[in-house]
Design an enzyme around this catalytic site. Structure first.
Site, short mmCIF file in Angstrom:
data_model
loop_
_atom_site.label_atom_id
_atom_site.label_comp_id
_atom_site.label_asym_id
_atom_site.label_seq_id
_atom_site.Cartn_x
_atom_site.Cartn_y
_atom_site.Cartn_z
N GLU A 40 0.80 -1.24 0.00
CA GLU A 40 0.00 0.00 0.00
C GLU A 40 0.83 1.28 0.00
O GLU A 40 0.56 2.22 0.75
CB GLU A 40 -0.95 0.00 1.20
CG GLU A 40 -1.91 -1.20 1.19
CD GLU A 40 -2.88 -1.21 2.36
OE1 GLU A 40 -2.81 -0.31 3.23
OE2 GLU A 40 -3.72 -2.12 2.41
N ASN A 82 2.11 -5.08 -3.21
CA ASN A 82 0.71 -5.40 -2.91
C ASN A 82 -0.07 -4.13 -2.61
O ASN A 82 0.42 -3.26 -1.87
CB ASN A 82 0.70 -6.32 -1.67
CG ASN A 82 -0.62 -7.01 -1.42
OD1 ASN A 82 -1.16 -7.66 -2.31
ND2 ASN A 82 -1.14 -6.89 -0.21
N HIS A 85 -10.48 -6.25 -1.92
CA HIS A 85 -11.51 -6.07 -0.89
C HIS A 85 -12.65 -5.31 -1.57
O HIS A 85 -12.57 -4.08 -1.74
CB HIS A 85 -10.96 -5.25 0.28
CG HIS A 85 -9.84 -5.92 1.02
ND1 HIS A 85 -10.03 -7.04 1.81
CD2 HIS A 85 -8.52 -5.64 1.09
CE1 HIS A 85 -8.87 -7.42 2.33
NE2 HIS A 85 -7.94 -6.58 1.91
N ASP A 106 -12.17 -10.33 -0.35
CA ASP A 106 -13.43 -10.56 0.36
C ASP A 106 -14.49 -9.70 -0.29
O ASP A 106 -14.17 -8.74 -1.00
CB ASP A 106 -13.33 -10.34 1.89
CG ASP A 106 -12.64 -9.06 2.31
OD1 ASP A 106 -12.65 -8.07 1.56
OD2 ASP A 106 -12.09 -9.04 3.44
C1 XIL Z 1 -5.70 -6.33 8.40
C2 XIL Z 1 -6.06 -7.53 9.25
O1 XIL Z 1 -7.10 -8.25 8.65
C3 XIL Z 1 -6.46 -7.08 10.62
O2 XIL Z 1 -6.65 -8.21 11.45
C4 XIL Z 1 -5.39 -6.18 11.19
O3 XIL Z 1 -5.79 -5.67 12.38
C5 XIL Z 1 -5.10 -5.03 10.27
O4 XIL Z 1 -4.74 -5.53 9.02
N1 XIL Z 1 -4.77 -4.66 3.70
C6 XIL Z 1 -3.74 -5.48 4.10
C7 XIL Z 1 -3.91 -6.36 5.27
O5 XIL Z 1 -2.73 -5.57 3.40
O6 XIL Z 1 -2.70 -6.57 5.96
C8 XIL Z 1 -4.95 -5.82 6.21
O7 XIL Z 1 -5.17 -6.81 7.21
C9 XIL Z 1 -6.22 -5.50 5.48
C10 XIL Z 1 -5.98 -4.45 4.44
#
Ligand code: XIL
Length: 360
Positions: free
Chosen positions: A173, A215, A251, A283
């Site tokens: 990110e 990523n 997501h 998801d």
């Molecule tokens: C999220 C996890 O699902 C949570 O449990 C944690 O508290 C925070 O991170 N993008 C990502 C992931 O790359 O690492 C994130 O995961 C969700 C968004």
């Protein structure tokens, strides 16, 4: 449904089963009305008809994010049965791996990696560099000390897991949400924009066999942010930086997702650079979908089906990972974005993924 204790007398057992059947004839799943009857349950998969079997036939990896403390009971059974690729949901990030300067804790990561390898699964390391999981002790470091900590962190973690990791999300990110440039993070403030290239070079030197990924989210379909991600990885390649792939987090919401053609074009142009593509954290939220429970489940099934089918159709797309698999354990509060319900029963979304992997 209430659980009834069956007596040893077969007649009372039969009566109890009948009672359940009668009870549920009109129960419609929780509070729903008779116009919204319970969707036909997806049958529990047998081991030969699993995501694992289907993905292996399709020459793809199918993955899930996991949490080490949950790897027991039904959760353990489903992870072992269905998936070929494992990501730590949060336990391989900097704040867990190195909670204070120079003190490394690999207990949870080792548990997850050990689980995966003992089940014949591959591991995606996630992630060395992410602004969302950086321990606070780094913030007060001078730029020179920050560089030392940055290099030591990546090198120590990569060397610890060397030989056990299929791919690492090296940087997560880094592109700003508007796609106009890089996100303003502590890494950029202390090290300048070259921190991204540096992270990849350090990771490659520490674990030459691991495939190295950038990523991100919000760049799944064609968009300004997707263009910026594309430019970033193209520039890295042109500069000889060791990068092997791009993870598209995915997501998404069932009612507002990038068009299929747009995702396909984006994956294609990344693959044309010679990069692998992973759908890395999928998801599908459904709370925004109006209509009955079946309408939501069907919209979710179709979203999963479409995205997995796009991956099957793109030779450069080698893995689809879901950000968890049961609605009992999802980072999206108050929604039901995953393939299995909270009781571990497969949802229509599961069938959608299976169908897409099977080329149906
Ligand atoms: C999220 C996890 O699902 C949570 O449990 C944690 O508290 C925070 O991170 N993008 C990502 C992931 O790359 O690492 C994130 O995961 C969700 C968004």
């Amino acid at each position: 449904m209430r659980i009834l204790r069956l007596g040893s007398d077969p007649r009372s057992a039969a009566a109890a089963i009948l009672a359940v059947a009668v009870q549920c004839w009109a129960c419609g799943g929780g509070n729903s009305s008779p116009v919204n009857p319970t969707p036909t349950p997806t049958p529990t998969p047998t081991p030969s008809d699993t995501l694992k079997a289907a993905a292996t036939s399709a020459n793809r990896l199918v993955g899930t994010a996991v949490q080490s403390r949950l790897l027991t009971g039904q959760y353990d059974t489903v992870v072992g049965r269905e998936f070929t690729y494992i990501t730590a949901e949060y336990e391989m990030k900097w704040n867990i791996h190195e909670p204070s300067s120079g003190f490394f804790d690999f207990a949870a990561g080792d548990a997850i990696v050990g689980y995966a390898l003992s089940h014949g699964q591959r591991v995606k390391g996630h992630t060395f560099i992410w602004h969302g999981a950086t321990p606070s002790w780094v913030n007060s470091l001078s730029p020179a000390d920050f560089r030392i900590a940055f290099e030591r962190h990546i090198r120590t973690v990569a060397e610890h897991y060397r030989g056990r990791i299929h791919a690492w999300d090296v940087v997560n990110e880094a592109v700003a949400d508007d796609g106009l440039g890089l996100r303003d993070t502590v890494f950029r403030q202390k090290l300048g924009d070259s921190y991204i290239a540096d992270a990849f070079r350090i990771a490659r030197a520490a674990d030459p066999a691991a495939r190295l990924f950038y990523n991100d989210y919000g760049g799944e379909g064609l968009s300004q942010k997707a263009n910026r991600i594309y430019d970033l990885v193209r520039e890295l390649l042109a500069a000889g930086v060791p990068i092997d792939g791009v993870g598209l987090q995915m997501h998404i919401s069932a009612n507002s997702r990038p068009p299929n053609a747009s995702i396909a074009s984006n994956m294609r142009r990344l693959a044309e650079l010679g990069l692998a593509v992973h759908i890395s954290e999928m998801d599908v939220r459904v709370n925004g979908v109006s209509g009955s429970p079946q309408v939501r489940l069907e919209a979710q099934r179709l979203a999963y089906y479409d995205v997995v089918k796009l991956c099957i159709g793109e030779p450069g797309c080698e893995a689809v990972t879901f950000w968890g698999f049961t609605d009992a354990h999802t980072w999206i509060n108050g929604d039901t974005p995953l393939l299995f319900d909270a009781q571990y029963a497969p949802k229509p979304a599961y069938t959608g993924v299976l169908d897409a992997l099977r080329g149906r």
